[in-house]
Design an enzyme around this catalytic site. Structure first.
Site, PDB file in Angstrom:
ATOM      1  N   HIS A  38       0.838  -1.190   0.000  1.00 29.44           N
ATOM      2  CA  HIS A  38       0.000   0.000   0.000  1.00 29.44           C
ATOM      3  C   HIS A  38       0.876   1.243   0.000  1.00 29.44           C
ATOM      4  O   HIS A  38       2.047   1.194   0.366  1.00 29.44           O
ATOM      5  CB  HIS A  38      -0.911   0.027   1.233  1.00 29.44           C
ATOM      6  CG  HIS A  38      -1.817  -1.150   1.331  1.00 29.44           C
ATOM      7  ND1 HIS A  38      -2.717  -1.495   0.346  1.00 29.44           N
ATOM      8  CD2 HIS A  38      -1.978  -2.078   2.307  1.00 29.44           C
ATOM      9  CE1 HIS A  38      -3.386  -2.576   0.723  1.00 29.44           C
ATOM     10  NE2 HIS A  38      -2.948  -2.949   1.897  1.00 29.44           N
ATOM     11  N   THR A  39       0.267   2.341  -0.396  1.00 28.48           N
ATOM     12  CA  THR A  39       0.986   3.609  -0.369  1.00 28.48           C
ATOM     13  C   THR A  39       1.335   3.968   1.066  1.00 28.48           C
ATOM     14  O   THR A  39       0.460   4.007   1.930  1.00 28.48           O
ATOM     15  CB  THR A  39       0.123   4.725  -0.990  1.00 28.48           C
ATOM     16  OG1 THR A  39      -0.200   4.370  -2.324  1.00 28.48           O
ATOM     17  CG2 THR A  39       0.878   6.042  -0.985  1.00 28.48           C
ATOM     18  N   GLN A  40       2.601   4.226   1.308  1.00 24.93           N
ATOM     19  CA  GLN A  40       3.048   4.558   2.655  1.00 24.93           C
ATOM     20  C   GLN A  40       3.418   6.036   2.789  1.00 24.93           C
ATOM     21  O   GLN A  40       3.684   6.496   3.889  1.00 24.93           O
ATOM     22  CB  GLN A  40       4.264   3.700   3.020  1.00 24.93           C
ATOM     23  CG  GLN A  40       3.962   2.218   3.084  1.00 24.93           C
ATOM     24  CD  GLN A  40       2.894   1.890   4.123  1.00 24.93           C
ATOM     25  OE1 GLN A  40       2.933   2.396   5.234  1.00 24.93           O
ATOM     26  NE2 GLN A  40       1.951   1.054   3.737  1.00 24.93           N
ATOM     27  N   GLN A  41       3.443   6.751   1.679  1.00 26.98           N
ATOM     28  CA  GLN A  41       3.783   8.155   1.744  1.00 26.98           C
ATOM     29  C   GLN A  41       3.079   8.902   0.611  1.00 26.98           C
ATOM     30  O   GLN A  41       3.230   8.533  -0.552  1.00 26.98           O
ATOM     31  CB  GLN A  41       5.292   8.354   1.639  1.00 26.98           C
ATOM     32  CG  GLN A  41       5.727   9.807   1.764  1.00 26.98           C
ATOM     33  CD  GLN A  41       7.231   9.958   1.740  1.00 26.98           C
ATOM     34  OE1 GLN A  41       7.955   8.962   1.661  1.00 26.98           O
ATOM     35  NE2 GLN A  41       7.712  11.176   1.792  1.00 26.98           N
ATOM     36  N   TRP A 148      -4.959   9.021   2.921  1.00 25.55           N
ATOM     37  CA  TRP A 148      -4.079  10.020   3.546  1.00 25.55           C
ATOM     38  C   TRP A 148      -4.675  11.415   3.437  1.00 25.55           C
ATOM     39  O   TRP A 148      -4.189  12.258   2.680  1.00 25.55           O
ATOM     40  CB  TRP A 148      -2.694   9.967   2.915  1.00 25.55           C
ATOM     41  CG  TRP A 148      -1.949   8.713   3.240  1.00 25.55           C
ATOM     42  CD1 TRP A 148      -2.137   7.485   2.691  1.00 25.55           C
ATOM     43  CD2 TRP A 148      -0.905   8.556   4.202  1.00 25.55           C
ATOM     44  NE1 TRP A 148      -1.286   6.574   3.239  1.00 25.55           N
ATOM     45  CE2 TRP A 148      -0.502   7.200   4.170  1.00 25.55           C
ATOM     46  CE3 TRP A 148      -0.258   9.423   5.084  1.00 25.55           C
ATOM     47  CZ2 TRP A 148       0.505   6.699   4.971  1.00 25.55           C
ATOM     48  CZ3 TRP A 148       0.761   8.930   5.882  1.00 25.55           C
ATOM     49  CH2 TRP A 148       1.127   7.588   5.831  1.00 25.55           C
TER      50      TRP A 148
END
Length: 273
Positions: A38-41, A148
């Site tokens: 998954h996108t972490q940033q 996010w």
């Protein structure tokens, strides 16, 4: 006398040409069941958004910048998203997650309107949308795949005849207050919002609220301060006004700024003068 030998066909993954080839058989493909990533940033992001209750509704403010890391890449992004007749979102954080979330909400509202044609239930209120977002963001956080964003939900409840302002973030954190801000705005702009609000309504909030003109002037001041202090902000922003008359989003506008004082500033290193 020749004896007849029977041969049993053995299934093979090699084709007819490979049967006569002297080259080694190519390796079999590896399993595709790799761990899901998954996108972490976040990559393209928007900075602080502000919100305040005023006499007759709610005002939200957000600039038009979407930064690619530290690069001011997209300077014409609207981060105020109307939902229905009396609700608006101000969204900070990852812009791709913002787009996904708004498409999901718009589809949900369209489905609700189609049901309303054959049903008598009222349309979604700001509180309903806030609850939906709370559950959505907490569920994605629980799957270790968060959206996010930090969101301000502003609206006018037609049944209760009152304004609504609340906060949701990527951890599923939720709360409501008469003045709200996200990101660095929670440290720089929120004290200004709270001071102006309490100066008129009182600490308990039982006094008269700011007028529409006072609230807009206050947001203009806060957006100017953020432009001075926040390296990811832009001097181009919009203000959304949500009242019983509906949602109105202003055209982009800019604050008058003065940078002459910068010539007298000195850093922390050795001074040459």
């Amino acid at each position: 006398m020749n004896q007849l030998h029977s041969f049993q066909a053995v299934p093979s993954t090699r084709n007819a040409f490979d049967a006569y080839s002297t080259l080694p058989e190519p390796p079999r493909p590896q399993s595709t069941h790799a761990p899901r990533a998954h996108t972490q940033q976040p990559i393209v992001t928007g900075t602080s958004v502000l919100g305040i209750k005023y006499e007759g509704g709610v005002m939200l403010a957000a600039d038009n910048l979407a930064s690619y890391g530290s690069l001011a890449r997209f300077k014409d992004i609207q981060r105020l998203h109307p939902l229905g007749d009396n609700t608006c979102l101000a969204v900070a954080g990852d812009m791709s997650d913002f787009q996904y979330m708004t498409k999901l909400l718009d589809a949900t509202l369209r489905a609700d309107r189609s049901v309303s044609l054959t049903d008598t239930h009222p349309p979604f209120s700001p509180q309903n949308i806030y609850t939906y977002l709370s559950n959505l963001y907490y569920a994605r956080r629980s799957k270790v795949n968060p959206l996010w964003n930090a969101i301000l939900v502003g609206g006018w409840d037609k049944e209760k005849k009152e304004s609504f302002l609340a906060y949701v973030d990527l951890l599923g954190t939720t709360y409501s207050a008469p003045t709200l801000a996200t990101g660095i705005g929670a440290h720089i702009a929120q004290p200004l919002l709270r001071e102006a609000y309490e100066a008129k309504a009182g600490v308990d909030g039982k006094g008269p609220l700011l007028t529409g003109q006072e609230a807009e002037e206050l947001l203009d001041t806060c957006m100017k301060v953020l432009f001075y202090r926040d390296a990811r902000s832009l001097n181009k922003y919009q203000i959304a006004t949500i009242s019983n008359d509906g949602v109105k989003i202003s055209d982009s506008k800019s604050s008058e700024t003065e940078w002459g004082f910068a010539e007298g500033l000195r850093g922390y290193g050795p001074q040459t003068q």
